[in-house]
Scaffold this motif. Structure first.
Motif, PDB file in Angstrom:
ATOM      1  N   TYR A   5       0.830  -1.202   0.000  1.00 24.12           N
ATOM      2  CA  TYR A   5       0.000   0.000   0.000  1.00 24.12           C
ATOM      3  C   TYR A   5       0.870   1.258   0.000  1.00 24.12           C
ATOM      4  O   TYR A   5       0.600   2.204  -0.740  1.00 24.12           O
ATOM      5  N   LEU A   6       1.917   1.251   0.800  1.00 22.61           N
ATOM      6  CA  LEU A   6       2.817   2.404   0.821  1.00 22.61           C
ATOM      7  C   LEU A   6       3.508   2.587  -0.521  1.00 22.61           C
ATOM      8  O   LEU A   6       3.695   3.713  -0.987  1.00 22.61           O
ATOM      9  N   ARG A   7       3.906   1.463  -1.157  1.00 22.22           N
ATOM     10  CA  ARG A   7       4.505   1.549  -2.493  1.00 22.22           C
ATOM     11  C   ARG A   7       3.510   2.169  -3.474  1.00 22.22           C
ATOM     12  O   ARG A   7       3.865   3.022  -4.286  1.00 22.22           O
ATOM     13  N   PHE A   8       2.257   1.724  -3.381  1.00 24.30           N
ATOM     14  CA  PHE A   8       1.228   2.280  -4.255  1.00 24.30           C
ATOM     15  C   PHE A   8       1.083   3.786  -4.033  1.00 24.30           C
ATOM     16  O   PHE A   8       1.035   4.557  -4.994  1.00 24.30           O
ATOM     17  N   LEU A   9       1.012   4.223  -2.778  1.00 25.82           N
ATOM     18  CA  LEU A   9       0.854   5.652  -2.492  1.00 25.82           C
ATOM     19  C   LEU A   9       2.017   6.469  -3.055  1.00 25.82           C
ATOM     20  O   LEU A   9       1.809   7.529  -3.653  1.00 25.82           O
ATOM     21  N   ARG A  10       3.240   5.960  -2.875  1.00 24.58           N
ATOM     22  CA  ARG A  10       4.406   6.664  -3.399  1.00 24.58           C
ATOM     23  C   ARG A  10       4.380   6.722  -4.926  1.00 24.58           C
ATOM     24  O   ARG A  10       4.637   7.760  -5.532  1.00 24.58           O
ATOM     25  N   LEU A  11       4.067   5.592  -5.546  1.00 22.62           N
ATOM     26  CA  LEU A  11       4.007   5.551  -7.010  1.00 22.62           C
ATOM     27  C   LEU A  11       2.889   6.438  -7.541  1.00 22.62           C
ATOM     28  O   LEU A  11       3.077   7.162  -8.524  1.00 22.62           O
ATOM     29  N   ALA A  12       1.742   6.378  -6.914  1.00 19.59           N
ATOM     30  CA  ALA A  12       0.615   7.195  -7.349  1.00 19.59           C
ATOM     31  C   ALA A  12       0.955   8.663  -7.237  1.00 19.59           C
ATOM     32  O   ALA A  12       0.645   9.458  -8.134  1.00 19.59           O
ATOM     33  N   ASP A  13       1.608   9.030  -6.152  1.00 20.88           N
ATOM     34  CA  ASP A  13       2.002  10.425  -5.971  1.00 20.88           C
ATOM     35  C   ASP A  13       2.985  10.848  -7.055  1.00 20.88           C
ATOM     36  O   ASP A  13       2.862  11.914  -7.646  1.00 20.88           O
ATOM     37  N   LEU A  15       3.438   9.466 -10.056  1.00 24.65           N
ATOM     38  CA  LEU A  15       2.871   9.402 -11.400  1.00 24.65           C
ATOM     39  C   LEU A  15       1.802  10.456 -11.651  1.00 24.65           C
ATOM     40  O   LEU A  15       1.573  10.842 -12.795  1.00 24.65           O
ATOM     41  N   THR A  16       1.124  10.900 -10.603  1.00 22.97           N
ATOM     42  CA  THR A  16       0.067  11.893 -10.795  1.00 22.97           C
ATOM     43  C   THR A  16       0.544  13.313 -10.516  1.00 22.97           C
ATOM     44  O   THR A  16      -0.172  14.263 -10.760  1.00 22.97           O
ATOM     45  N   ARG A  17       1.752  13.441  -9.997  1.00 20.36           N
ATOM     46  CA  ARG A  17       2.299  14.766  -9.725  1.00 20.36           C
ATOM     47  C   ARG A  17       2.696  15.409 -11.053  1.00 20.36           C
ATOM     48  O   ARG A  17       3.237  14.772 -11.929  1.00 20.36           O
ATOM     49  N   SER A  18       2.415  16.647 -11.158  1.00 24.09           N
ATOM     50  CA  SER A  18       2.828  17.382 -12.346  1.00 24.09           C
ATOM     51  C   SER A  18       3.260  18.773 -11.910  1.00 24.09           C
ATOM     52  O   SER A  18       3.244  19.095 -10.731  1.00 24.09           O
ATOM     53  N   ALA A  99      -5.220   6.558 -15.724  1.00 21.25           N
ATOM     54  CA  ALA A  99      -4.267   5.595 -16.289  1.00 21.25           C
ATOM     55  C   ALA A  99      -3.005   5.534 -15.433  1.00 21.25           C
ATOM     56  O   ALA A  99      -2.462   4.448 -15.183  1.00 21.25           O
ATOM     57  N   ASN A 100      -2.543   6.688 -14.956  1.00 17.85           N
ATOM     58  CA  ASN A 100      -1.361   6.717 -14.087  1.00 17.85           C
ATOM     59  C   ASN A 100      -1.632   6.021 -12.759  1.00 17.85           C
ATOM     60  O   ASN A 100      -0.762   5.311 -12.239  1.00 17.85           O
ATOM     61  N   LEU A 101      -2.820   6.210 -12.209  1.00 19.56           N
ATOM     62  CA  LEU A 101      -3.168   5.496 -10.969  1.00 19.56           C
ATOM     63  C   LEU A 101      -3.211   3.984 -11.203  1.00 19.56           C
ATOM     64  O   LEU A 101      -2.734   3.216 -10.364  1.00 19.56           O
ATOM     65  N   SER A 102      -3.771   3.574 -12.330  1.00 17.86           N
ATOM     66  CA  SER A 102      -3.813   2.142 -12.646  1.00 17.86           C
ATOM     67  C   SER A 102      -2.411   1.576 -12.781  1.00 17.86           C
ATOM     68  O   SER A 102      -2.126   0.481 -12.295  1.00 17.86           O
ATOM     69  N   GLN A 103      -1.542   2.338 -13.399  1.00 22.75           N
ATOM     70  CA  GLN A 103      -0.148   1.919 -13.551  1.00 22.75           C
ATOM     71  C   GLN A 103       0.507   1.774 -12.189  1.00 22.75           C
ATOM     72  O   GLN A 103       1.266   0.822 -11.955  1.00 22.75           O
ATOM     73  N   ALA A 104       0.235   2.693 -11.268  1.00 22.95           N
ATOM     74  CA  ALA A 104       0.815   2.627  -9.928  1.00 22.95           C
ATOM     75  C   ALA A 104       0.327   1.386  -9.179  1.00 22.95           C
ATOM     76  O   ALA A 104       1.110   0.729  -8.496  1.00 22.95           O
ATOM     77  N   ILE A 105      -0.943   1.055  -9.334  1.00 19.12           N
ATOM     78  CA  ILE A 105      -1.482  -0.150  -8.688  1.00 19.12           C
ATOM     79  C   ILE A 105      -0.792  -1.395  -9.220  1.00 19.12           C
ATOM     80  O   ILE A 105      -0.383  -2.271  -8.454  1.00 19.12           O
ATOM     81  N   GLU A 106      -0.637  -1.468 -10.533  1.00 16.79           N
ATOM     82  CA  GLU A 106       0.008  -2.627 -11.152  1.00 16.79           C
ATOM     83  C   GLU A 106       1.467  -2.755 -10.703  1.00 16.79           C
ATOM     84  O   GLU A 106       1.926  -3.854 -10.389  1.00 16.79           O
ATOM     85  N   LYS A 107       2.180  -1.647 -10.666  1.00 17.61           N
ATOM     86  CA  LYS A 107       3.585  -1.696 -10.238  1.00 17.61           C
ATOM     87  C   LYS A 107       3.701  -2.091  -8.777  1.00 17.61           C
ATOM     88  O   LYS A 107       4.587  -2.873  -8.417  1.00 17.61           O
TER      89      LYS A 107
END
Length: 111
Positions: A5-13, A15-18, A99-107
């Motif tokens: 879950y922490l990995r997902f939060l970091r990845l989501a942040d 990937l969705t940060r701009s 799409a970026n959130l989905s990618q973060a979940i998969e990773k």
């Protein structure tokens, strides 16, 4: 479990940060509600549907966040046969966000 879950939060942040202003939690909730409603209701969601979500905030607050999502380029409004009703549509920017959130979940699941 917690590590995934922490990995997902970091990845989501990441990937969705701009370079733009990030979405606040309420705007994220509204955007997710719009996506879910579009999937369940065959792309038919109107502004009134969002304004009726009193568990998320007052109508004024929700209306302000909707305009923030419009100004941010995540949604657009489309006129309907009834001029008083506006249909909500997701933009390509919103599609990319999800799409970026989905990618973060998969990773996060693979790691």
């Amino acid at each position: 479990m917690t590590n995934s879950y922490l990995r997902f939060l970091r990845l989501a942040d990441a990937l969705t940060r701009s370079h733009e202003k990030p979405l606040d939690p309420l705007s994220k909730d509204i955007l997710e509600h719009i996506l879910k409603s579009m999937i369940l209701n065959e792309n038919k969601i109107v502004v009134g549907d969002i304004l009726s979500l009193n568990n998320l905030g007052s109508q004024a607050t929700l209306h302000k966040r909707l305009h923030g999502l419009i100004d941010g380029g995540y949604i657009k409004l489309k006129s309907t046969d009834d001029g008083r009703v506006k249909q909500i549509e997701l933009t390509k920017k919103a599609d990319k966000y999800f799409a970026n959130l989905s990618q973060a979940i998969e990773k996060a699941a693979r790691a």
